[in-house]
Design an enzyme around this catalytic site. Structure first.
Site, short mmCIF file in Angstrom:
data_model
loop_
_atom_site.label_atom_id
_atom_site.label_comp_id
_atom_site.label_asym_id
_atom_site.label_seq_id
_atom_site.Cartn_x
_atom_site.Cartn_y
_atom_site.Cartn_z
N LYS A 77 0.86 -1.18 0.00
CA LYS A 77 0.00 0.00 0.00
C LYS A 77 0.90 1.23 0.00
CE LYS A 77 -3.76 2.01 2.79
NZ LYS A 77 -4.62 1.77 3.97
N SER A 152 -9.49 1.78 3.05
CA SER A 152 -8.63 2.54 2.17
C SER A 152 -7.61 1.68 1.41
CB SER A 152 -7.88 3.61 2.96
OG SER A 152 -7.07 3.00 3.95
N SER A 176 -9.60 -0.65 7.27
CA SER A 176 -9.09 -0.51 5.90
C SER A 176 -8.41 -1.72 5.30
CB SER A 176 -8.13 0.67 5.82
OG SER A 176 -8.86 1.86 5.74
#
Ligand code: GLN
Length: 482
Positions: A77, A152, A176
């Site tokens: 990420k 996210s 997330s």
């Protein structure tokens, strides 16, 4: 197809010499090139670095080394520092920022010989539930590209689901990792706070943030956790406890396991297909020998307001460092103040909302009424969980109240977006670890996630419960068509 394999299936082939890391890396790079134009799951792909890492992994494999992630392509990420590779946190304020060092987890992956493919899309500073808050692109759900992948860590979840990587790291401040995993039909694990070092991970809300793996099955997530967990003195909240072999915990035997079902979690607002799938998953756990116990988490109703007070307060403090002086781009103004103000204008609207909210709840005169009260309520919520974990080993709930929603549907309505997190934020506010695993599909063929929660450092129990369920069902084996 090579890219359909799970991380563990690929590892078996690497170990048997049926395939090389370079071949596996070339296969996923080719798939990224073919489909990611439609999915937009990666912000940055680094083929040269990946192929060089794959070559050195192949040498280690040829010398007989057999470590869990050796030669396995994975993705990070874009809030996890990857030395010299753009790590923007999905924000224009970090556009072009190339970290001068690796995060602890990145170091762990590199030492283990994993192949790092690149950086996946995220909501700006991990604030969001859909990736629509990314300043660069909205990732598509691979099951239906008109829908969000969740967030996210939506880039990581979509990339794993679509066969663009064998595993990925995400971060989970309020859900997330788990929520996008649920919306994309993959496994997402949020480890116990402190189990994985946050050193080198762009901070959102430091008392809630935790890095964890996404994979196509439970064993893959366990293998990644075994590699990234561990003590790191550079993160003062990192836990000193030894790291167990998480894969070895996967016996599949859950006879006598006590599974709590919180009565407050099946109330208004839940999509009927989601409730039905989760209830039948709980029945499946019972069929496998678990004892189902109804429990109560009475402060559940307050979880979202507590979370959005604490997370924004911490975010407002953490994001003060982006001043145009130390990181990323600078918009030159007439003096320092003007420069800072202009540069901070690069934050996107949701981040600005949260900085303002957080600054407000921390300000003199409002602190006690908002932030102070949220801290007290957080303690009460934590006690709910401690009481529950005296009665049960694992708690079973839906991960998300709905399946994937259309891009744009909730973007203009923060409350509707925040409600996506209703089942996930409590874990971050209390203690313990949680996982989302595939447990069915709704009438439109969209994936549904089962969330399992366990007490602090009970990842072995948690993973084994998830594994037992996974072994007894076929949901996680379903792949999206792209
Ligand atoms: N959706 C939540 C938020 O926007 C959770 C985000 C996260 O876990 N990083 O804050």
């Amino acid at each position: 197809m090579l890219t359909d394999l799970t991380l563990i299936e690929l590892r078996d082939k690497l170990w048997a010499g049926d395939v090389t890391s370079v071949q596996a890396t070339e296969a996923v790079l080719a798939r990224i090139a073919a489909v990611d134009g439609r999915l937009l799951s990666f912000l940055t792909v680094t083929p040269e670095i990946a192929l060089a890492q794959a070559q050195s992994a192949d040498q280690r494999l040829a010398q007989g080394e057999r470590t869990p992630l050796l030669g396995i392509p994975v993705a990070l990420k874009a809030i996890i520092c990857n030395k010299d590779v753009p790590t923007s946190a999905g924000s224009k304020i970090l556009e072009g920022f190339r970290p001068p060092y690796d995060a602890f987890v990145t170091q762990q992956l590199k030492q283990a010989g994993a192949v790092i493919l690149g950086m996946t899309n995220t909501d700006e500073f991990a604030m969001g539930s859909s990736t629509e808050n990314s300043a660069y692109q909205t990732t598509r759900n691979p099951w239906n590209t008109a829908l969000v992948p969740g967030g996210s860590s939506g880039g990581s979840a979509a990339a794993v689901a679509a066969g663009l990587t064998f595993g990925a790291l995400g971060s989970d401040t309020g859900g997330s990792i788990r929520q996008p995993a649920a919306l994309c039909n993959v496994v997402g694990l949020r480890p116990t706070y402190g189990r994985v070092s946050r050193w080198g991970v762009v901070a959102y809300a430091s008392s809630l943030d935790q890095v964890g793996p996404l994979g196509r099955d439970v064993r893959s997530a366990a293998a990644v956790l075994s590699t990234i967990a561990g003590h790191d003195e550079r993160d003062s909240t990192s836990l000193p406890h030894p790291v167990p072999n998480y894969e070895a915990a996967l016996t599949g035997d859950i006879r006598g396991l006590r599974v709590g079902v919180p009565r407050e979690y099946f109330v208004e607002g839940i999509q009927p297909d989601v409730e039905a799938a989760v209830r039948s998953a709980i029945q499946k756990l019972a069929d496998l020998g678990a004892e189902i116990v109804e429990i109560s988490l009475p402060h559940t109703h307050y979880a979202l307001p507590i979370y959005y007070l604490i997370a924004t307060a911490e975010a407002s403090a953490n994001l003060a460092r982006y001043d145009g002086i130390r990181f990323g781009p600078r918009i030159q103004g007439t003096d320092v103040r003007d420069t800072t103000m202009k540069t901070r204008g690069l934050f996107g609207p949701e981040v600005k909302n949260r900085i303002m909210l957080g600054t407000f709840v921390l300000s003199a005169g409002y602190y006690d009424a908002y932030y102070g009260k949220a801290l007290k309520a957080r303690t009460l919520l934590g006690r709910d969980f401690q009481r529950a974990f005296e009665q049960v080993d694992v708690i079973a709930t839906p991960t998300s109240p709905s399946t994937a929603f259309p891009i744009g549907e909730r973007a203009a309505d923060p409350i509707a977006m925040y409600l996506s997190d209703i089942y996930t934020v409590s874990l971050n506010l209390s203690a313990g670890c949680g996982i989302s695993i595939p447990c069915g599909f709704d009438g439109a063929g969209l994936p549904i996630g089962l969330q399992l929660l366990a007490n602090t450092l009970q990842e072995p129990t948690l993973l084994n419960a998830a594994f037992a369920y996974e072994q007894a069902t076929e949901w996680g084996k379903q792949r999206c068509q792209l």
